[in-house]
Design a protein around this motif. Structure first.
Motif, PDB file in Angstrom:
ATOM      1  N   ALA A   6      -1.669  -1.231   6.732  1.00 28.04           N
ATOM      2  CA  ALA A   6      -0.817  -0.317   5.953  1.00 28.04           C
ATOM      3  C   ALA A   6      -1.405  -0.020   4.568  1.00 28.04           C
ATOM      4  N   LEU A   7      -2.715   0.236   4.558  1.00 29.41           N
ATOM      5  CA  LEU A   7      -3.397   0.460   3.280  1.00 29.41           C
ATOM      6  C   LEU A   7      -3.056   1.832   2.705  1.00 29.41           C
ATOM      7  N   SER A   8      -2.748   1.864   1.407  1.00 27.60           N
ATOM      8  CA  SER A   8      -2.514   3.167   0.778  1.00 27.60           C
ATOM      9  C   SER A   8      -3.114   3.196  -0.619  1.00 27.60           C
ATOM     10  N   LYS A   9      -3.473   4.412  -1.036  1.00 21.88           N
ATOM     11  CA  LYS A   9      -3.983   4.614  -2.389  1.00 21.88           C
ATOM     12  C   LYS A   9      -3.468   5.947  -2.922  1.00 21.88           C
ATOM     13  N   VAL A  10      -2.760   5.868  -4.021  1.00 25.44           N
ATOM     14  CA  VAL A  10      -2.285   7.083  -4.677  1.00 25.44           C
ATOM     15  C   VAL A  10      -2.949   7.138  -6.048  1.00 25.44           C
ATOM     16  N   ILE A  22      -5.207   7.777   0.426  1.00 28.37           N
ATOM     17  CA  ILE A  22      -5.167   6.963   1.648  1.00 28.37           C
ATOM     18  C   ILE A  22      -3.698   6.739   1.997  1.00 28.37           C
ATOM     19  N   GLU A  23      -3.373   7.086   3.234  1.00 32.84           N
ATOM     20  CA  GLU A  23      -1.954   7.048   3.633  1.00 32.84           C
ATOM     21  C   GLU A  23      -1.728   6.063   4.780  1.00 32.84           C
ATOM     22  N   TYR A  24      -1.398   4.853   4.443  1.00 32.97           N
ATOM     23  CA  TYR A  24      -0.996   3.846   5.431  1.00 32.97           C
ATOM     24  C   TYR A  24      -1.984   3.718   6.586  1.00 32.97           C
ATOM     25  N   ILE A  25      -3.172   3.277   6.243  1.00 29.67           N
ATOM     26  CA  ILE A  25      -4.203   3.087   7.273  1.00 29.67           C
ATOM     27  C   ILE A  25      -4.159   1.667   7.833  1.00 29.67           C
TER      28      ILE A  25
END
Ligand SMILES: Nc1ncnc2c1ncn2[C@@H]1O[C@H](COP(=O)(O)OP(=O)(O)OP(=O)(O)O)[C@@H](O)[C@H]1O
Ligand SMILES: [Mg+2]
Length: 264
Positions: A6-10, A22-25
């Motif tokens: 659940a990786l994300s980056k804003v 990055i949206e919930y990988i």
């Protein structure tokens, strides 16, 4: 080997410039996997690498490396395990230092910071290692790296990265800035090293044919998500037109120049 949950980056959250890169990988990389990564400009490939390497803090989710949660481990510590090569041949080596000084630095990193000094035995070892590149660099130990061509320099970066004994390689378009013949040489060396040292590898490329020809798995990113994850047998019968068609089907959109979108 590497588990991403659940990786994300804003970037710039809660501002007009907010960018969800990055949206919930979720991604499970197995030991020995050689995964090619494709996707259009801005789809999040380099950001994914930046999060795996620890260059940027994550917004959410977890990164587990060899069973250890490294989500908040600083980049320099992760660098002992993760080797990274960028597009720019000037990045991985120090221009104003000689080849032998660059190489001893890589060896020290491989020895996890242990003190080793430059002596005739080491120089002999460096010559043997440089011979693997078949570029005659074994005769140029005292030359500054800044004197090398882009292709020679990227091959040296690759060798030094391998000498630092990483468990995992992140290659971010590492042949894209080279002319076709040097790109071919560096790509051949890359596959040789990956096989010889059984390196788990993620390789970003805009060359769809390379993405199909190399590795045992292919992932495609789009708008911060992994939209396609193909295994070795699925990859075997793949062609560039088929890959583009898959992309279009998933996106359910028609583009004026579909191949141009992926092949840059
Ligand atoms: N440091 C940053 N600050 C702000 N936005 C960023 C930063 N790094 C990346 N982005 C944004 O995140 C998105 C994903 O960028 P990224 O560089 O990961 O794409 P990419 O898939 O590597 O593209 P390319 O194929 O062009 O290299 C883009 O919209 C980009 O502008
Ligand atoms: Mg990129």
């Amino acid at each position: 080997m590497l588990k991403i949950e659940a990786l994300s980056k804003v970037f710039y959250p809660n501002t007009v410039n907010e960018k969800r890169a990055i949206e919930y990988i979720d991604l499970n990389v197995n030991e020995g996997d050689f995964i090619t990564v494709v996707g259009s400009n801005g789809s999040g490939k380099s950001t994914l690498f930046n999060l795996i390497a620890g260059t940027y803090p994550v917004t959410g989710g977890k990164i587990i490396l060899n069973g250890k949660d490294v989500t908040h481990t600083p980049e320099y510590k992760r660098a002992f395990t993760i080797g990274r090569i960028f597009q720019d041949p000037n990045v991985g080596t120090a221009a104003k230092m000689s080849l032998e000084d660059n190489m001893i630095t890589a060896h020290r990193k491989g020895m996890k910071g242990l003190k080793i000094s430059l002596n005739s035995e080491k120089r002999q070892l460096f010559k043997e290692e440089l011979k693997q590149l078949s570029m005659g660099l074994e005769e140029r130990l005292k030359d500054n790296v800044g004197l090398l061509s882009g292709g020679q320099r990227q091959a040296l970066t690759l060798l030094m990265t391998i000498l630092s004994r990483p468990q995992m390689l992140l290659l971010d378009e590492h042949t894209a800035a080279l002319d076709p013949s040097n790109a071919q040489i560096v790509m051949d060396l890359t596959t040789q090293f990956i096989e010889r040292y059984n390196l788990t590898t993620l390789m970003v490329t805009h060359n769809m044919q390379h993405a199909i020809d190399f590795g045992n798995r292919l992932i495609m990113m789009d708008e911060g998500k992994i939209i396609l994850d193909l295994n070795a047998s699925e990859k075997e019968s793949l062609t560039v037109p088929k890959l583009v068609k898959m992309f279009k089907t998933i996106k359910k959109k028609e583009y004026a120049s579909d191949e141009g979108l992926l092949i840059l």
